[in-house]
Design a protein around this motif. Structure first.
Motif, mmCIF file in Angstrom:
data_model
loop_
_atom_site.group_PDB
_atom_site.id
_atom_site.type_symbol
_atom_site.label_atom_id
_atom_site.label_comp_id
_atom_site.label_asym_id
_atom_site.label_seq_id
_atom_site.Cartn_x
_atom_site.Cartn_y
_atom_site.Cartn_z
ATOM 1 N N ASP A 92 0.809 -1.093 -0.129
ATOM 2 C CA ASP A 92 0.044 0.070 -0.093
ATOM 3 C C ASP A 92 0.736 0.672 -0.066
ATOM 4 O OD1 ASP A 92 -2.451 1.153 0.105
ATOM 5 O OD2 ASP A 92 -2.768 1.389 2.808
ATOM 6 N N ASN A 93 0.605 1.772 -1.267
ATOM 7 C CA ASN A 93 1.425 3.363 -0.891
ATOM 8 C C ASN A 93 3.014 2.664 -1.449
ATOM 9 O OD1 ASN A 93 -0.447 5.259 -1.082
ATOM 10 N ND2 ASN A 93 -0.385 5.291 0.872
ATOM 11 N N SER A 141 14.216 -2.416 3.263
ATOM 12 C CA SER A 141 14.576 -1.459 3.603
ATOM 13 C C SER A 141 14.110 -0.817 4.391
ATOM 14 C CB SER A 141 14.928 -0.755 2.100
ATOM 15 O OG SER A 141 16.303 0.658 3.262
ATOM 16 N N ASP A 142 12.585 -0.582 3.633
ATOM 17 C CA ASP A 142 11.485 0.668 4.560
ATOM 18 C C ASP A 142 11.208 -0.651 5.575
ATOM 19 O OD1 ASP A 142 11.851 1.736 2.147
ATOM 20 O OD2 ASP A 142 9.990 1.336 1.114
ATOM 21 N N MET A 143 11.274 -1.747 5.551
ATOM 22 C CA MET A 143 10.190 -2.402 6.504
ATOM 23 C C MET A 143 11.022 -2.398 7.130
ATOM 24 S SD MET A 143 10.150 -6.515 6.369
ATOM 25 C CE MET A 143 11.574 -6.829 6.770
#
Length: 170
Positions: free
Chosen positions: A116-117, A155-157
């Motif tokens: 999502d996004n 990386s975002d996680m």
């Protein structure tokens, strides 16, 4: 904490190299040995990290033999948790892979991430859907095949994942 599980991947059930029946059987024999090992050693969790099947479109013989083995696991209270690999994912027009069918029939739990996004959404596995299983002693987060964007998502996680004292498998 003592926690045992079997982690495997690339089982490629249904692979039929050079159309030799014995090679087709070899892949199922290996999965059978894995389940037998779990039963013998009282291991109640098997994690399949992608490519349960060799092809996106499987034949009835492959599906039936897979169900037969997963039924043995189920009868022996072995929880099978899987994520889709690139070989498992359905063709775009089909929408859902055979792993969804096995999940819906209760033979395994398919962990599948929703994006999502541009971010992975962490959702508890409830009613056959979600990407996180959490018990009193462990937490499993299944990401599934993310292709060329895997590094970005991981990386975002790292920035959004809530740290846990439980044994955690991603």
């Amino acid at each position: 904490m003592n926690f045992e599980f079997i982690h495997c991947g690339d089982l490629h059930l249904g692979c039929y190299p050079n159309h030799i029946d014995q090679r087709f059987d070899d892949f199922f024999d290996a999965f059978q040995r894995l389940i037998d090992y779990a039963i013998t050693n009282q291991i109640h969790l098997v994690l399949i990290c992608g490519d349960l099947f060799h092809l996106k479109n499987i034949n009835s013989k492959t599906l039936q033999r897979t169900i037969d083995l997963l039924e043995i696991a189920k009868e022996n209270t072995i929880e099978v948790v899987a994520i889709e690999g690139n070989h498992d994912r359905a063709f775009y027009i089909d929408e859902e892979s055979w792993l969804y069918f096995l999940n819906n029939q209760g033979y395994l739990k398919l962990l599948n991430s929703r994006i999502d996004n541009g971010k992975i959404v962490f959702e508890n596995y409830v009613d056959g859907s979600g990407n996180t299983i959490e018990t009193d002693s462990y937490k499993i987060i299944g990401l599934g095949y993310l292709g060329g964007s895997t590094d970005k998502y991981i990386s975002d996680m790292k920035k959004t994942l809530i740290k846990s004292d439980k044994f955690t498998i991603i």
